[in-house]
Design an enzyme around this catalytic site. Structure first.
Site, short mmCIF file in Angstrom:
data_model
loop_
_atom_site.label_atom_id
_atom_site.label_comp_id
_atom_site.label_asym_id
_atom_site.label_seq_id
_atom_site.Cartn_x
_atom_site.Cartn_y
_atom_site.Cartn_z
N SER A 68 0.81 -1.23 0.00
CA SER A 68 0.00 0.00 0.00
C SER A 68 0.83 1.26 0.00
O SER A 68 0.28 2.36 0.13
CB SER A 68 -0.86 0.07 1.26
N THR A 70 4.19 1.15 1.76
CA THR A 70 5.05 1.03 2.94
C THR A 70 6.43 1.66 2.68
O THR A 70 6.93 2.43 3.50
CB THR A 70 5.26 -0.47 3.29
N THR A 71 7.02 1.29 1.55
CA THR A 71 8.37 1.74 1.23
C THR A 71 8.41 3.27 1.15
O THR A 71 9.31 3.93 1.68
CB THR A 71 8.81 1.13 -0.13
N TRP A 72 7.41 3.82 0.49
CA TRP A 72 7.31 5.28 0.32
C TRP A 72 7.12 5.96 1.67
O TRP A 72 7.82 6.93 1.99
CB TRP A 72 6.11 5.56 -0.60
N HIS A 135 3.13 -4.61 9.59
CA HIS A 135 1.86 -4.89 8.89
C HIS A 135 0.83 -5.45 9.87
O HIS A 135 -0.28 -5.79 9.48
CB HIS A 135 2.07 -5.94 7.79
N SER A 165 -0.52 -5.20 -7.18
CA SER A 165 0.85 -5.00 -6.73
C SER A 165 1.33 -6.23 -5.96
O SER A 165 2.44 -6.73 -6.17
CB SER A 165 0.90 -3.75 -5.84
N TYR A 224 -2.79 6.04 0.01
CA TYR A 224 -1.77 6.18 -1.05
C TYR A 224 -2.23 7.19 -2.11
O TYR A 224 -1.48 8.06 -2.53
CB TYR A 224 -1.57 4.79 -1.68
N ARG A 290 7.76 -0.98 -8.64
CA ARG A 290 7.25 -1.56 -9.89
C ARG A 290 6.79 -0.42 -10.80
O ARG A 290 7.55 0.09 -11.59
CB ARG A 290 6.13 -2.57 -9.58
N LYS A 291 5.53 0.04 -10.62
CA LYS A 291 5.04 1.13 -11.48
C LYS A 291 4.74 2.40 -10.67
O LYS A 291 4.82 3.50 -11.20
CB LYS A 291 3.76 0.69 -12.18
P1 A3P Z 1 3.02 -1.03 -7.67
O1 A3P Z 1 3.28 -2.49 -7.58
O2 A3P Z 1 1.59 -0.72 -7.99
O3 A3P Z 1 3.95 -0.31 -8.56
P2 A3P Z 1 4.90 -1.48 -0.45
O4 A3P Z 1 5.96 -0.45 -0.33
O5 A3P Z 1 3.84 -1.37 0.61
O6 A3P Z 1 5.47 -2.84 -0.60
O7 A3P Z 1 4.10 -1.16 -1.78
C1 A3P Z 1 4.71 -1.28 -3.01
C2 A3P Z 1 3.99 -0.40 -4.00
O8 A3P Z 1 4.36 0.96 -3.77
C3 A3P Z 1 4.40 -0.72 -5.41
O9 A3P Z 1 3.26 -0.41 -6.20
C4 A3P Z 1 5.55 0.24 -5.62
O10 A3P Z 1 5.86 0.49 -6.97
C5 A3P Z 1 5.01 1.48 -4.93
N1 A3P Z 1 6.06 2.42 -4.51
C6 A3P Z 1 7.29 2.11 -4.03
N2 A3P Z 1 7.97 3.23 -3.77
C7 A3P Z 1 7.17 4.26 -4.08
C8 A3P Z 1 7.34 5.68 -4.05
N3 A3P Z 1 8.48 6.23 -3.63
N4 A3P Z 1 6.31 6.45 -4.45
C9 A3P Z 1 5.16 5.89 -4.87
N5 A3P Z 1 4.94 4.57 -4.95
C10 A3P Z 1 5.93 3.75 -4.55
#
Ligand code: A3P
Length: 324
Positions: A68, A70-72, A135, A165, A224, A290-291
């Site tokens: 959702s 998390t990384t961001w 989580h 995702s 998000y 990813r995207k």
């Molecule tokens: P997509 O697979 O739709 O591209 P998490 O961080 O919770 O694992 O979620 C991963 C999703 O967040 C992926 O989505 C990933 O590409 C997207 N993501 C990762 N870094 C991001 C960022 N800096 N800004 C926006 N989306 C990001």
């Protein structure tokens, strides 16, 4: 046979064996534990976390539904909190480390044997404020997190994109380990039944939402899509919530823009630190980028799948205030 169960101590194994068990998302066994679905290895970590973690009032917890954002959110939170330590953007840790290396998960990194690279993390002597990720649903967080004044920032995402995702992510991991991948159709059914990690998603969202309404100073509930729409507003909002608002001077010096750019999808995806390397043996860092778009589900889900998930969202979340 659940391979994960084999590696678990006798006492915990007996508890796990007494729980409802189903084959779920990503060809994994899930157990219904404390009101949510999770794997055997996770149950062991969560119990250890619940028994041992002592929150400090200054702690910040980034809580999320998997996939959702998390990384961001970890990156943004780290950058906002530490902006005075790394005012020069040339030596910023986010340029050389993946956000998951800077902000450890309780259940995936700290209270587990498979600890990624955090094996020797000294919790008591971590620089404050300590930032953690999780989580785990709200009701299953360690008691001291709920009772202390530490802050929680929560993010969820529209379930269509979250599912897509998640499915892509799990299949990449399966391929990487030469394990069988699962079909979109099979995993979609599991997702709709809530049979995925920390599922069902609606209970996860509603648990944090309820608490954020009851204690708005303790939990900040984010989506998000809202961050995508107006990241400037949300970076300021997060800083205010954490008690470290941006000063006028910082605003005019471009500190907010610098954080936004540093944590942007394009910037992070392009960094060598995120393009190569592995977390916890199976998670290639590049899989976390990813995207980064809203609405990619259109390329994956059939009209009947969209209809089915829309109905679930309507049934479970209507009236809650959460809409996508
Ligand atoms: P997509 O697979 O739709 O591209 P998490 O961080 O919770 O694992 O979620 C991963 C999703 O967040 C992926 O989505 C990933 O590409 C997207 N993501 C990762 N870094 C991001 C960022 N800096 N800004 C926006 N989306 C990001």
């Amino acid at each position: 046979k659940d391979e994960q169960l084999e590696a678990i101590g006798e006492e915990c194994k007996n508890l796990i064996l007494s729980l409802p068990k189903e084959y779920g998302f990503g060809n994994q066994y899930f157990y219904f534990f404390q009101g949510f679905w999770t794997t055997a290895a996770q149950i062991q970590s969560i119990i250890s976390f619940q028994n041992h973690f002592q929150a400090k009032d200054s702690d910040v917890v980034v809580a999320t539904v998997p996939k959702s954002g998390t990384t961001w959110l970890k990156a943004l939170t780290f950058a906002i909190i530490n902006r005075h330590h790394f005012s020069s953007l040339h030596n910023h840790p986010l340029l050389t480390s993946n956000p998951h290396e800077l902000v450890p998960f309780f259940e995936l990194n700290i209270y587990t044997d498979i600890s990624w690279q955090f094996a020797k993390l000294d919790l008591l002597n971590m620089i404050e404020p300590r930032i953690f990720g999780t989580h785990i649903p709200f009701h299953s967080l360690a008691k001291s997190i709920k009772e202390s004044n530490c802050k929680i920032i929560y993010i969820c995402r529209n379930p269509f994109d979250t599912f897509v995702s998640y499915w892509n992510f799990m299949n990449k991991i399966a391929l990487n380990q030469s394990l069988p991948t699962s079909t979109l159709e099979d995993d979609f059914e599991k997702y709709c039944e809530g049979l995925c990690h920390v599922g069902p998603f609606w209970d996860h969202m509603l648990g944090y939402l309820k608490e954020s309404k009851a204690r708005p100073n303790k939990i900040l509930f984010l989506k998000y899509e809202d961050l995508k729409e107006d990241i400037n507003f949300h970076v300021k909002r997060i800083a205010e919530f954490l008690g470290c608002p941006f000063t006028q001077e910082e605003e005019s010096n471009g500190v907010i823009e610098n954080i936004i750019n540093l944590c942007s999808f394009e910037k992070m995806k392009g960094l060598e630190a995120n393009k190569s390397g592995v977390l916890g043996k199976i998670y290639d860092k590049k899989y976390f980028f990813r995207k980064g778009e809203i609405g990619d589900w259109i390329n994956y889900l059939s009209p009947s799948m969209v209809d089915k998930l829309s109905k679930i969202i309507e049934e479970k979340l209507s009236g809650s205030g959460i809409s996508f």
